[in-house]
Design an enzyme around this catalytic site. Structure first.
Site, PDB file in Angstrom:
ATOM      1  N   HIS A   1      39.668  57.465  42.636  1.00  0.00           N
ATOM      2  CA  HIS A   1      39.209  57.140  41.280  1.00  0.00           C
ATOM      3  C   HIS A   1      37.690  57.026  41.240  1.00  0.00           C
ATOM      4  O   HIS A   1      37.103  56.163  41.898  1.00  0.00           O
ATOM      5  CB  HIS A   1      39.851  55.813  40.867  1.00  0.00           C
ATOM      6  N   ARG A   2      37.049  57.931  40.500  1.00  0.00           N
ATOM      7  CA  ARG A   2      35.585  58.007  40.457  1.00  0.00           C
ATOM      8  C   ARG A   2      35.031  58.135  41.874  1.00  0.00           C
ATOM      9  O   ARG A   2      33.957  57.622  42.200  1.00  0.00           O
ATOM     10  CB  ARG A   2      34.990  56.802  39.734  1.00  0.00           C
TER      11      ARG A   2
ATOM     12  N   GLU B   1      39.202  62.034  40.945  1.00  0.00           N
ATOM     13  CA  GLU B   1      39.143  61.861  39.500  1.00  0.00           C
ATOM     14  C   GLU B   1      37.708  61.508  39.142  1.00  0.00           C
ATOM     15  O   GLU B   1      37.040  60.769  39.874  1.00  0.00           O
ATOM     16  CB  GLU B   1      40.089  60.735  39.071  1.00  0.00           C
TER      17      GLU B   1
ATOM     18  N   ASP C   1      34.661  61.362  35.532  1.00  0.00           N
ATOM     19  CA  ASP C   1      34.463  61.298  34.077  1.00  0.00           C
ATOM     20  C   ASP C   1      33.210  62.074  33.680  1.00  0.00           C
ATOM     21  O   ASP C   1      32.214  62.041  34.406  1.00  0.00           O
ATOM     22  CB  ASP C   1      34.284  59.841  33.642  1.00  0.00           C
TER      23      ASP C   1
ATOM     24  N   HIS D   1      31.015  57.061  33.944  1.00  0.00           N
ATOM     25  CA  HIS D   1      32.182  56.571  33.218  1.00  0.00           C
ATOM     26  C   HIS D   1      31.867  56.061  31.818  1.00  0.00           C
ATOM     27  O   HIS D   1      32.501  56.444  30.837  1.00  0.00           O
ATOM     28  CB  HIS D   1      32.887  55.464  34.006  1.00  0.00           C
TER      29      HIS D   1
ATOM     30  N   GLU E   1      38.123  63.874  33.501  1.00  0.00           N
ATOM     31  CA  GLU E   1      38.384  63.165  32.248  1.00  0.00           C
ATOM     32  C   GLU E   1      37.226  63.383  31.289  1.00  0.00           C
ATOM     33  O   GLU E   1      36.072  63.103  31.616  1.00  0.00           O
ATOM     34  CB  GLU E   1      38.578  61.664  32.480  1.00  0.00           C
TER      35      GLU E   1
ATOM     36  N   LYS F   1      35.276  62.130  28.316  1.00  0.00           N
ATOM     37  CA  LYS F   1      35.106  60.814  27.705  1.00  0.00           C
ATOM     38  C   LYS F   1      34.671  60.963  26.249  1.00  0.00           C
ATOM     39  O   LYS F   1      33.521  60.719  25.886  1.00  0.00           O
ATOM     40  CB  LYS F   1      34.084  60.002  28.493  1.00  0.00           C
TER      41      LYS F   1
ATOM     42  N   ASP G   1      41.023  53.180  43.462  1.00  0.00           N
ATOM     43  CA  ASP G   1      39.645  52.918  43.891  1.00  0.00           C
ATOM     44  C   ASP G   1      39.521  52.936  45.409  1.00  0.00           C
ATOM     45  O   ASP G   1      38.404  52.991  45.935  1.00  0.00           O
ATOM     46  CB  ASP G   1      39.184  51.537  43.397  1.00  0.00           C
TER      47      ASP G   1
END
Length: 245
Positions: free
Chosen positions: A8-9, A35, A37, A50, A112, A114, A230
């Site tokens: 995640h990120r 992943e 953003d 993000h 993703e 945003k 994470d």
């Protein structure tokens, strides 16, 4: 079925999120993908961050969209996390795609968009065109809380893989308003049991953000399609224990 593990990120729990060092750390764990953003800078460049503002993850303040790429690159995106990461910068999506090419990445990349608060003009086409220039050998999946974004994206590329993001039941969808069937649910992990019950079409369930050993073990025991975490290194160890090699 073996659950995929996405960082995640990047490796948000061990490095400043959505930075190149975070993505490198995630890749070192051997996880199945990443992943990230994307927003648009003032001069229309896709940047990986993000929040709608730079306040939380840099030493500056203001909307991402109010700064040019040159201005964004002058900000420190690492020291807030730990002084050892001082000097890390906000990366462009292009820089991340270059990194993945250099690392011979073969996993899953979840981008993703945003747009749930700021509807960036033409961001869908901008993302699609950039990814297309790299002709990635890996799989790219697009997601958003803004389903109109997914409608515009799939109108431009009907073959694009996508999933709908939601944080509570009632917002999940089986099809977009244009009638296109939804391909996957990207839901908050606390909804796992309700998602399983509601999933009549057997859509892939991709859960965010699963971090504790207990939650990882529980979600992995349900053999969902994907876990976004994470702590990809931790998740890989728990998966080995629950699901084997």
């Amino acid at each position: 079925m073996r659950t995929l593990i996405l960082g995640h990120r990047g490796s948000k729990g061990t490095a400043p999120e959505n930075t190149l060092i975070s993505f490198k750390k995630a890749l070192l764990t051997g996880c199945d993908g990443l992943e990230l953003d994307v927003h648009l800078s003032k001069d229309g460049i896709l940047v990986v961050i993000h929040d709608e503002t730079v306040d939380r993850t840099t030493n500056a303040k203001g909307l991402v969209s109010s700064f040019t790429l040159k201005e964004l690159k002058q900000m420190d995106a690492g020291k807030w996390f730990n002084r050892t990461f001082q000097g890390e910068k906000i990366p462009t999506l292009e820089e991340v795609l270059v990194l993945l090419s250099e690392e011979n990445f073969t996993g899953l990349l979840n981008i993703e968009l945003k747009t749930d608060r700021i509807p960036y003009e033409n961001i869908e086409a901008t993302v699609l065109n950039l990814v297309k220039t790299f002709q990635p050998a890996y799989k790219v999946v697009y997601s958003s809380f803004n389903y109109e974004t997914l409608e515009r994206l799939t109108a431009q590329d009907p073959k694009a893989a996508f999933g709908v993001l939601f944080g509570k039941m009632g917002l999940e969808a089986d099809q977009l308003s244009n009638g296109l069937p939804v391909q996957a649910w990207h839901g908050r992990y606390t909804l796992i049991n309700r998602m399983i019950q509601a999933n009549k079409n057997k859509l892939p369930l991709r859960l965010w953000t699963v971090n504790s050993y207990f939650d990882l073990g529980y979600c992995l025991s349900k053999k969902v399609d994907t876990i976004i975490t994470d702590y990809p290194g931790r998740a890989m160890k728990v998966r080995k224990r629950i699901q084997g090699e």
